[in-house]
Design an enzyme around this catalytic site. Structure first.
Site, PDB file in Angstrom:
ATOM      1  N   GLY A  55       0.840  -1.195   0.000  1.00 17.77           N
ATOM      2  CA  GLY A  55       0.000   0.000   0.000  1.00 17.77           C
ATOM      3  C   GLY A  55       0.867   1.234   0.000  1.00 17.77           C
ATOM      4  N   CYS A  82       5.037  -6.287   1.701  1.00 16.48           N
ATOM      5  CA  CYS A  82       5.425  -4.893   1.915  1.00 16.48           C
ATOM      6  C   CYS A  82       4.584  -4.254   3.028  1.00 16.48           C
ATOM      7  CB  CYS A  82       5.333  -4.121   0.593  1.00 16.48           C
ATOM      8  SG  CYS A  82       6.212  -2.557   0.655  1.00 16.48           S
ATOM      9  N   TYR A  83       3.679  -3.349   2.681  1.00 20.55           N
ATOM     10  CA  TYR A  83       2.850  -2.722   3.709  1.00 20.55           C
ATOM     11  C   TYR A  83       2.103  -3.782   4.521  1.00 20.55           C
ATOM     12  CZ  TYR A  83      -0.739   0.085   5.906  1.00 20.55           C
ATOM     13  OH  TYR A  83      -1.557   0.661   6.819  1.00 20.55           O
ATOM     14  N   HIS A 169       8.502  -7.232  -3.432  1.00 16.93           N
ATOM     15  CA  HIS A 169       7.296  -7.554  -4.207  1.00 16.93           C
ATOM     16  C   HIS A 169       7.493  -8.790  -5.081  1.00 16.93           C
ATOM     17  CE1 HIS A 169       4.890  -4.032  -3.170  1.00 16.93           C
ATOM     18  NE2 HIS A 169       6.061  -3.421  -3.047  1.00 16.93           N
ATOM     19  N   GLU A 171       5.329 -10.272  -6.748  1.00 15.16           N
ATOM     20  CA  GLU A 171       4.377 -10.287  -7.867  1.00 15.16           C
ATOM     21  C   GLU A 171       4.893  -9.567  -9.113  1.00 15.16           C
ATOM     22  OE1 GLU A 171       4.257  -8.594  -5.104  1.00 15.16           O
ATOM     23  OE2 GLU A 171       3.093  -6.747  -5.203  1.00 15.16           O
ATOM     24  N   SER A 223     -19.540  -6.583 -31.171  1.00 17.30           N
ATOM     25  CA  SER A 223     -18.896  -5.444 -31.837  1.00 17.30           C
ATOM     26  C   SER A 223     -17.732  -5.909 -32.700  1.00 17.30           C
ATOM     27  CB  SER A 223     -18.378  -4.467 -30.780  1.00 17.30           C
ATOM     28  OG  SER A 223     -17.251  -5.030 -30.139  1.00 17.30           O
ATOM     29  N   GLY A 224     -17.316  -7.166 -32.501  1.00 17.67           N
ATOM     30  CA  GLY A 224     -16.131  -7.629 -33.213  1.00 17.67           C
ATOM     31  C   GLY A 224     -14.868  -7.429 -32.388  1.00 17.67           C
ATOM     32  N   GLY A 225     -14.997  -6.698 -31.269  1.00 18.06           N
ATOM     33  CA  GLY A 225     -13.866  -6.549 -30.353  1.00 18.06           C
ATOM     34  C   GLY A 225     -13.689  -7.848 -29.565  1.00 18.06           C
ATOM     35  N   ASP A 227     -13.696  -8.599 -26.283  1.00 17.32           N
ATOM     36  CA  ASP A 227     -14.563  -8.939 -25.160  1.00 17.32           C
ATOM     37  C   ASP A 227     -15.946  -9.400 -25.616  1.00 17.32           C
ATOM     38  OD1 ASP A 227     -12.365  -7.961 -23.913  1.00 17.32           O
ATOM     39  OD2 ASP A 227     -13.252  -6.021 -23.438  1.00 17.32           O
ATOM     40  N   SER A 229     -16.776 -10.534 -28.474  1.00 16.79           N
ATOM     41  CA  SER A 229     -16.656 -11.762 -29.270  1.00 16.79           C
ATOM     42  C   SER A 229     -16.571 -12.988 -28.370  1.00 16.79           C
ATOM     43  CB  SER A 229     -15.404 -11.715 -30.148  1.00 16.79           C
ATOM     44  OG  SER A 229     -15.506 -10.676 -31.079  1.00 16.79           O
ATOM     45  N   LYS A 368      -7.850  -9.264 -19.043  1.00 19.83           N
ATOM     46  CA  LYS A 368      -7.843  -9.259 -20.509  1.00 19.83           C
ATOM     47  C   LYS A 368      -7.081 -10.451 -21.112  1.00 19.83           C
ATOM     48  CE  LYS A 368      -8.923  -6.693 -24.168  1.00 19.83           C
ATOM     49  NZ  LYS A 368     -10.185  -5.961 -24.336  1.00 19.83           N
TER      50      LYS A 368
END
Ligand code: XMP
Length: 512
Positions: A55, A82-83, A169, A171, A223-225, A227, A229, A368
């Site tokens: 954080g 960390c935090y 970190h 990650e 839309s063809g995008g 997400d 699709s 994504k």
């Protein structure tokens, strides 16, 4: 069976989503909640383990979020990063010092004794640090398992309980063995079964979609995008007789895009796909309008009108499929709240209320890159999955000023040349988003022996992780020169090409 979950409590770190992704990459589903997520809800979720994120605060800052005792009493394995570590050290009775020695960036750690969390790591490991506070004295019952080259405590664990903490970190990719640490936490400490992947996700999602669609049809705005699709295909595979896909060709798409989308989805969805050609309506609305927000609003309204007309045909439609992703869910649930509206993003956001439909959001758990993997699992082609983002209002926000059919055609050609060259040279996959815009400015040029007086086209290409900030792509000059020369030679109506070298901020990615 209940989905095996790692709960990540967010104390405000910029890396929280990365923790979630690393867990998922290791095969365990993860879920982010704010740091003060109620204890009853945690109990109900019954996670296999809890991660306390980093954080931005000092544990000594007024109002700094601190939480430990109730979590410790739960008995789940806990990992503070960390935090998250400093907060647990302080509340366990250790000492944390603020701001004397800071470590930012690359550092090295040296291991001390054996540790389940650090199992398999070398004696010395490079890590990524980013902290002002650090632990100076351990609480009773804890041991140090690594120190940094600046001599600070870098990793600790409880002698009896499954409580662990790291100052660095794990990650981020700058901690090369970070994935081993996450793996150890999940499998050695939390004893996770693992096995969460896109194939299992698709099966799980199909069952729940089928259950929900028992009493009505679902309509999806394709839309063809990427997400929409993937969302459409997922719902169609789960319940083919319950989906109606509607693809609105607003006449503002890239060159040949409408045909390509139809060519991909017609064979897949068959009669379940309806293509609505509405370009002339959209263009009529836009006549004489130059103001960006007004353009966006007109397009949004027209889209809703067209879509509503289609939806009316399905009297038993009850649901609307939407490709909301997990980052949107986190963003809208965040205590920081949505940022000031810079642009009204046009999507199907206003539709559910207008139509009185319930939402089905089959991607709301996914990042994504996971959506892309799911799309691959569902057999969608790379041409759809690896597409750059494209704004809902389409070329209308890339034609600066008034949108005319002629301008749309010119821009489609310019954009097609740029895309073709980007693909041919392998740049398309390397940059995050590239496109052309058309300026309402004419400039003088010379072609053969004649004077020309034509429009200026802009090429824009950006590199970004999250589209919130972006840098222009450092495309080679020779490449840009070739694209510019092709455009000026091949596209009638454009005699000058410029490359946009502004970052975001201060500019935005789109021009309007
Ligand atoms: P800006 O221009 O705000 O764009 O820096 C950030 C990202 O969002 C995309 N964009 C949109 N996407 N509807 C969308 O679905 C919209 O109205 C819209 N406007 C911008 C833009 O292409 C970039 O990827």
């Amino acid at each position: 069976m209940k989905r095996e979950t790692i709960l990540i409590l967010d104390f405000g770190s910029q890396y929280t989503q990365l923790i979630a992704r690393r867990c998922r990459e290791e095969g365990v589903f993860s879920w982010i909640e704010p740091w003060d997520y109620p204890l009853e809800s945690i109990r109900a979720m019954a996670p296999v383990g809890v991660v306390l994120s980093g954080g931005p605060n000092s544990v000594y800052a007024v109002g700094a979020p601190v939480r430990w005792e109730d979590l410790a009493a739960l008995g789940f394995p806990l990992l503070g990063i960390c935090y998250g570590l400093q907060a647990m050290m302080l509340r366990e009775g250790g000492a944390v010092e603020a701001g004397q020695v800071r470590e930012y960036g690359r550092a090295k750690i040296e291991r001390r004794g054996s540790s389940r969390l650090l199992y398999g790591l070398a004696e010395h490991e490079p890590v990524w640090m980013s902290h002002g506070d650090h632990t100076t004295k351990l609480p009773e019952g804890w041991k140090i398992t690594a120190v940094s080259d600046a001599g600070l405590i870098a990793a600790v664990e409880h002698l009896q309980k499954p409580f662990y903490g790291v100052q660095f970190h794990p990650e981020v990719s700058h901690t090369p063995s970070g994935d081993k640490i996450i793996h150890n936490f999940l499998y050695r400490i939390c004893k996770a079964r693992g096995g969460w992947n896109m194939a299992s996700y698709a099966e799980e999602a199909a069952v729940s979609i089928r259950n929900r669609l028992k009493d009505g049809l679902a309509i999806c705005a394709l839309s063809g995008g990427v997400d929409s699709s993937v969302a459409t295909t997922l719902v169609y595979k789960a319940a083919p007789d319950k989906l109606r896909g509607v693809f609105v060709d607003n006449g503002l798409l890239r060159k040949n895009e409408a045909q390509e989308v139809e060519a991909v989805f017609k064979p897949r969805l068959g009669e379940a796909l309806k293509v609505v050609k509405a370009g002339s309506e959209f263009l009529a609305d836009l006549r004489g309008v130059a103001e960006p927000e007004k353009k966006r609003k007109l397009i949004g309204h027209r889209f809703i009108e067209v879509f509503k007309n289609e939806a009316r045909r399905f009297s038993d439609a009850k649901y609307l499929v939407q490709g909301t992703l997990y980052p949107d869910v986190i963003e809208s649930a965040s205590s920081r709240g949505p940022a000031e509206v810079i642009k009204t993003h046009h999507n199907v956001g206003g539709l559910p209320q207008e139509l009185g439909f319930e939402l089905i959001e089959p991607l709301r758990d996914l990042f994504k890159d996971e959506v892309r993997r799911l799309g691959r699992e569902l057999g969608l082609p790379e041409s759809i999955l690896m597409r750059h983002p494209f704004p809902g209002p389409g070329l209308a926000v890339r034609i600066i000023g008034e949108v005319t059919l002629e301008a749309v055609k010119i821009l489609q050609e310019v954009d097609a040349v740029f895309s073709e060259e980007l693909r041919a040279e392998g740049w398309y996959e390397r940059v995050s988003q590239a496109f052309a815009a058309l300026l309402p400015v004419k400039s003088v040029g010379v072609m053969g022996d004649s004077r020309t007086y034509e429009q200026v086209a802009v090429l824009r290409s950006v590199d970004t992780r999250d589209f919130m900030t972006a840098d222009f792509s450092p495309l080679p000059h020779a490449f840009l020169a070739r694209v510019a020369s092709r455009i000026a030679n091949e596209v009638r109506g454009v005699n000058r090409v410029v490359y946009d070298i502004t970052s975001k901020p201060p500019a935005t990615i789109e021009w309007e």
